[in-house]
Motif scaffolding. Structure first.
Motif, short mmCIF file in Angstrom:
data_model
loop_
_atom_site.label_atom_id
_atom_site.label_comp_id
_atom_site.label_asym_id
_atom_site.label_seq_id
_atom_site.Cartn_x
_atom_site.Cartn_y
_atom_site.Cartn_z
N UNK A 4 3.48 10.32 -7.44
CA UNK A 4 4.47 10.62 -8.48
C UNK A 4 3.80 10.74 -9.84
N UNK A 5 2.78 9.92 -10.08
CA UNK A 5 2.06 9.98 -11.35
C UNK A 5 1.34 11.31 -11.53
N UNK A 62 0.82 -1.22 0.00
CA UNK A 62 0.00 0.00 0.00
C UNK A 62 0.85 1.26 0.00
N UNK A 63 1.98 1.23 0.71
CA UNK A 63 2.82 2.43 0.81
C UNK A 63 3.42 2.79 -0.55
N UNK A 64 3.95 1.78 -1.25
CA UNK A 64 4.52 2.05 -2.57
C UNK A 64 3.44 2.47 -3.55
N UNK A 65 2.30 1.81 -3.49
CA UNK A 65 1.20 2.18 -4.39
C UNK A 65 0.79 3.63 -4.18
N UNK A 66 0.74 4.06 -2.93
CA UNK A 66 0.35 5.44 -2.63
C UNK A 66 1.39 6.43 -3.13
N UNK A 67 2.67 6.10 -2.92
CA UNK A 67 3.74 6.99 -3.39
C UNK A 67 3.76 7.06 -4.91
#
Length: 299
Positions: A146-147, A137-142
């Motif tokens: 960025x997108x 979840x943390x990487x997906x949120x970051x």
């Protein structure tokens, strides 16, 4: 740079605060308690009272700063998935404040999320089925930030981020071994854990903040892969107990919720990180730290 740090009194966060201050930055740390506030004041950091469960306090802290380092996480594994979703919400709230600015945000993840085939690298994305891995979840949120053009990047910590004051996996392994009367590994014990000293990790966070790229992933890895059996062997020697192999079935009983982590094979590279950020680990390695550090003192 004025940096807002969450988890500022934690094992990694407190090292980051000192690293930032030593390199000319101003730091405001998030603190939940009087004890945490005092610890921050003692090292020369500013204090912002709040919590990851109070998103208004998170937004306000972010608004004060020129950059953000997010290391706070609720490590209550009895509600692990819920805590991972809480982190997703915290990162999204930070993004609301950072949108339209060039202020950097560094988010914390881990190399253990990746498939190591043959070795996990920075440009590896999350594997298929990562929706079944709560910590993704943390990487997906970051990545979502960025997108949108927000200056978010990720530091992936090694499974063992070690050093004095560690309360992570290695101390847990020591406690289990002491309780069970034997130090164990799974199968042949050749599965590998990356490792990094917390002071080396702190230097990496600072460099990522100062010159990291939007959407980049950086690996806090000094030891690319330490055989789990070697960790167990040192634990057994220091405690004076047998070192034994466990089958996967036996490991579930011996390690409990840690069984997955005890069996993970996660050799990881930091070659790209070292080149891109001019980062070089300089502190003691994992095995030497377990052998000669403070892991067995006072117990």
């Amino acid at each position: 740079m004025h940096v807002f740090v969450t988890g500022a009194t934690g094992f990694v966060g407190s090292a980051i605060v000192k690293e930032l201050l030593a390199n000319g930055h101003t730091v405001t740390g998030l603190a939940r308690t009087d004890e945490g506030a005092k610890a921050l004041e003692t090292v020369g950091a500013n204090v912002y009272r709040g919590s990851i469960y109070d998103l208004d306090s998170i937004r306000a802290g972010v608004a004060l700063a020129d950059g953000v380092i997010h290391t706070a996480f609720d490590h209550d594994f009895s509600k692990y998935k819920q805590n991972c979703e809480t982190d997703r919400g915290v990162i999204a709230a930070m993004g609301e404040v950072l949108a339209g600015t060039t202020k950097p945000l560094i988010v914390t993840s881990g190399t253990a999320l990746l498939k190591s085939d043959p070795i996990a690298k920075e440009d590896d994305g999350l594997p298929a089925g990562s929706d079944l891995i709560p910590r993704a979840a943390s990487e997906e949120a970051a990545d979502a930030l960025a997108a949108q053009g927000i200056h978010a990047s990720i530091v992936r910590l090694s499974p063992s981020t070690h050093g004095d004051g560690d309360h992570g996996f290695v101390p847990m392994l020591i406690d289990i071994a002491r309780q069970k009367g034997e130090a164990a590994y799974v199968g042949d014990g050749n599965n590998r854990w990356p490792g990094v000293h917390r002071f080396d990790a702190a230097a990496l966070y600072r460099k990522a903040l100062e010159k990291g790229a939007i959407g980049a992933k950086y690996h806090a890895v000094a030891d690319s892969g330490v055989a789990f059996r070697d960790i167990a062997t040192i634990i057994g020697k220091k405690l004076g107990i047998p070192v034994v192999s466990k089958t996967k079935e036996q490991a579930a009983e011996y390690f409990g919720w840690m069984a997955h982590f005890a069996g993970v094979d996660n050799p990881s590279s930091s070659e790209q990180t070292q080149q891109q950020l001019d980062w070089q680990p300089t502190h003691v390695g994992l095995l030497e730290d377990v052998e000669n550090g403070t892991y067995f003192e006072g117990k």
